[in-house]
Structure formats: C-alpha cells, structure tokens
Design a protein around this motif. Structure first.
Motif, PDB file in Angstrom:
ATOM      1  N   MET A   8       0.768  -1.388   0.032  1.00  0.00           N
ATOM      2  CA  MET A   8      -0.001  -0.107   0.092  1.00  0.00           C
ATOM      3  C   MET A   8       1.138   1.286   0.076  1.00  0.00           C
ATOM      4  SD  MET A   8      -3.170   0.739   2.704  1.00  0.00           S
ATOM      5  CE  MET A   8      -3.857  -0.263   2.726  1.00  0.00           C
ATOM      6  N   SER A   9       0.837   2.078  -0.722  1.00  0.00           N
ATOM      7  CA  SER A   9       1.151   3.319  -1.195  1.00  0.00           C
ATOM      8  C   SER A   9       1.283   4.164   0.069  1.00  0.00           C
ATOM      9  CB  SER A   9       1.280   3.304  -2.361  1.00  0.00           C
ATOM     10  OG  SER A   9      -0.129   4.069  -2.326  1.00  0.00           O
ATOM     11  N   GLN A  10       2.147   5.245   0.626  1.00  0.00           N
ATOM     12  CA  GLN A  10       1.875   6.648   1.368  1.00  0.00           C
ATOM     13  C   GLN A  10       0.681   6.990   1.141  1.00  0.00           C
ATOM     14  OE1 GLN A  10       2.589   6.955   3.962  1.00  0.00           O
ATOM     15  NE2 GLN A  10       4.974   6.940   4.517  1.00  0.00           N
ATOM     16  N   GLY A  11       0.367   7.362   0.320  1.00  0.00           N
ATOM     17  CA  GLY A  11      -0.854   8.519  -0.516  1.00  0.00           C
ATOM     18  C   GLY A  11      -2.044   7.379  -0.364  1.00  0.00           C
ATOM     19  N   GLN A  12      -1.825   6.318  -0.661  1.00  0.00           N
ATOM     20  CA  GLN A  12      -3.497   5.802  -0.022  1.00  0.00           C
ATOM     21  C   GLN A  12      -3.655   5.158   0.883  1.00  0.00           C
ATOM     22  OE1 GLN A  12      -3.639   1.796  -2.059  1.00  0.00           O
ATOM     23  NE2 GLN A  12      -5.352   1.370  -2.306  1.00  0.00           N
ATOM     24  N   LYS A  13      -2.578   5.335   1.982  1.00  0.00           N
ATOM     25  CA  LYS A  13      -2.559   4.527   3.543  1.00  0.00           C
ATOM     26  C   LYS A  13      -2.997   6.595   3.951  1.00  0.00           C
ATOM     27  CE  LYS A  13      -0.348   3.914   7.510  1.00  0.00           C
ATOM     28  NZ  LYS A  13      -1.270   3.716   7.856  1.00  0.00           N
ATOM     29  N   PHE A  14      -2.657   7.394   3.527  1.00  0.00           N
ATOM     30  CA  PHE A  14      -3.524   8.633   4.368  1.00  0.00           C
ATOM     31  C   PHE A  14      -4.623   9.257   3.761  1.00  0.00           C
ATOM     32  CE2 PHE A  14      -3.967  13.221   2.911  1.00  0.00           C
ATOM     33  CZ  PHE A  14      -4.212  13.632   4.707  1.00  0.00           C
ATOM     34  N   PHE A  15      -5.344   8.274   2.515  1.00  0.00           N
ATOM     35  CA  PHE A  15      -6.102   8.785   2.127  1.00  0.00           C
ATOM     36  C   PHE A  15      -7.342   7.163   2.765  1.00  0.00           C
ATOM     37  CE2 PHE A  15      -4.634  10.988  -1.959  1.00  0.00           C
ATOM     38  CZ  PHE A  15      -5.050  12.253  -1.424  1.00  0.00           C
TER      39      PHE A  15
ATOM     40  N   ASP B 144      -6.756   6.165   6.320  1.00  0.00           N
ATOM     41  CA  ASP B 144      -6.503   6.977   7.215  1.00  0.00           C
ATOM     42  C   ASP B 144      -7.727   8.643   7.428  1.00  0.00           C
ATOM     43  OD1 ASP B 144      -5.408   5.260   7.948  1.00  0.00           O
ATOM     44  OD2 ASP B 144      -3.361   6.477   8.427  1.00  0.00           O
ATOM     45  N   LEU B 145      -7.425   9.392   6.634  1.00  0.00           N
ATOM     46  CA  LEU B 145      -8.358  10.020   6.429  1.00  0.00           C
ATOM     47  C   LEU B 145      -9.873  10.226   6.724  1.00  0.00           C
ATOM     48  CD1 LEU B 145      -8.514  13.264   6.138  1.00  0.00           C
ATOM     49  CD2 LEU B 145      -8.280  12.831   4.065  1.00  0.00           C
ATOM     50  N   GLY B 146     -10.555   8.890   5.808  1.00  0.00           N
ATOM     51  CA  GLY B 146     -11.630   8.581   5.277  1.00  0.00           C
ATOM     52  C   GLY B 146     -12.487   7.557   6.706  1.00  0.00           C
ATOM     53  N   ARG B 147     -11.376   7.444   7.214  1.00  0.00           N
ATOM     54  CA  ARG B 147     -11.751   6.396   9.010  1.00  0.00           C
ATOM     55  C   ARG B 147     -12.165   7.585   9.508  1.00  0.00           C
ATOM     56  NH1 ARG B 147      -6.920   3.808   8.506  1.00  0.00           N
ATOM     57  NH2 ARG B 147      -7.582   2.080   7.758  1.00  0.00           N
ATOM     58  N   LEU B 148     -11.235   8.443   9.699  1.00  0.00           N
ATOM     59  CA  LEU B 148     -11.360   9.857  10.689  1.00  0.00           C
ATOM     60  C   LEU B 148     -12.713  10.239  10.414  1.00  0.00           C
ATOM     61  CD1 LEU B 148      -9.945  11.706  13.191  1.00  0.00           C
ATOM     62  CD2 LEU B 148      -8.980  13.353  10.803  1.00  0.00           C
ATOM     63  N   MET B 149     -13.010  10.571   9.178  1.00  0.00           N
ATOM     64  CA  MET B 149     -13.951  11.090   9.038  1.00  0.00           C
ATOM     65  C   MET B 149     -15.378  10.503   8.911  1.00  0.00           C
ATOM     66  SD  MET B 149     -13.241  13.075   4.947  1.00  0.00           S
ATOM     67  CE  MET B 149     -14.532  13.809   5.454  1.00  0.00           C
TER      68      MET B 149
END
Length: 83
Positions: A1-8, A10-15
């Motif tokens: 999993m790429s850094q960008g995909q992990k970021f998104f 994590d951001l989706g879970r946070l939202m």
C-alpha cells in the motif's frame, strides 16, 4: 500500500469516526431537548388533544339538548296560555 493511499484510507476512517461522533452528539442533544420540552409542557398543564375533542363533542351535544328543551318549554308555555 502506498503512502498516499494509506493517507487517504486514514483520512476516510477519521472522517467516518467524526461523522459517528457528530451523529451521537446530535441524538444526545435531541434527547435532552425533548426531555426539557416535555417538562415545560407538563408544567403548563396543557390539555391533550383527545381530551379537548371529547369535551368539545360533549358540549356540542349538550348545546343541542338545551336547544331542544327550550323549544319544548316554549311549546308548553304556548299550550298553557291557550288553556
């Protein structure tokens, strides 16, 4: 999993978590407000709609009965005068 995909991800879970918290807070606020409004209404000693409608019907029926009795009384008085 790429850094960008992990970021998104994590951001989706946070939202999603934030939306769940906001929904819980909304429900809690509604419950508190509803409880407060019920206390206010109870303190005002308001009449329930069903009770009001029942009393209104009773008064209407009694009004009709009173009017019928008045007509009978007037007819009785007229008969009494002619006798």
């Amino acid at each position: 999993m790429s850094q960008g995909q992990k970021f998104f991800d994590d951001l989706g879970r946070l939202m999603n978590d934030a939306a769940s918290v906001a929904d819980g807070a909304r429900r809690e606020a509604e419950t508190a407000i509803r409880g407060q409004m019920e206390r206010v209404v109870n303190d005002l000693n308001l009449v329930k709609r069903e009770d009001y409608d029942a009393l209104r019907e009773l008064v209407s029926i009694q009004g009709e009965e009173i009017e019928a009795l008045r007509r009978e009384l007037e007819a009785f008085k007229r008969r009494k005068k002619t006798t």
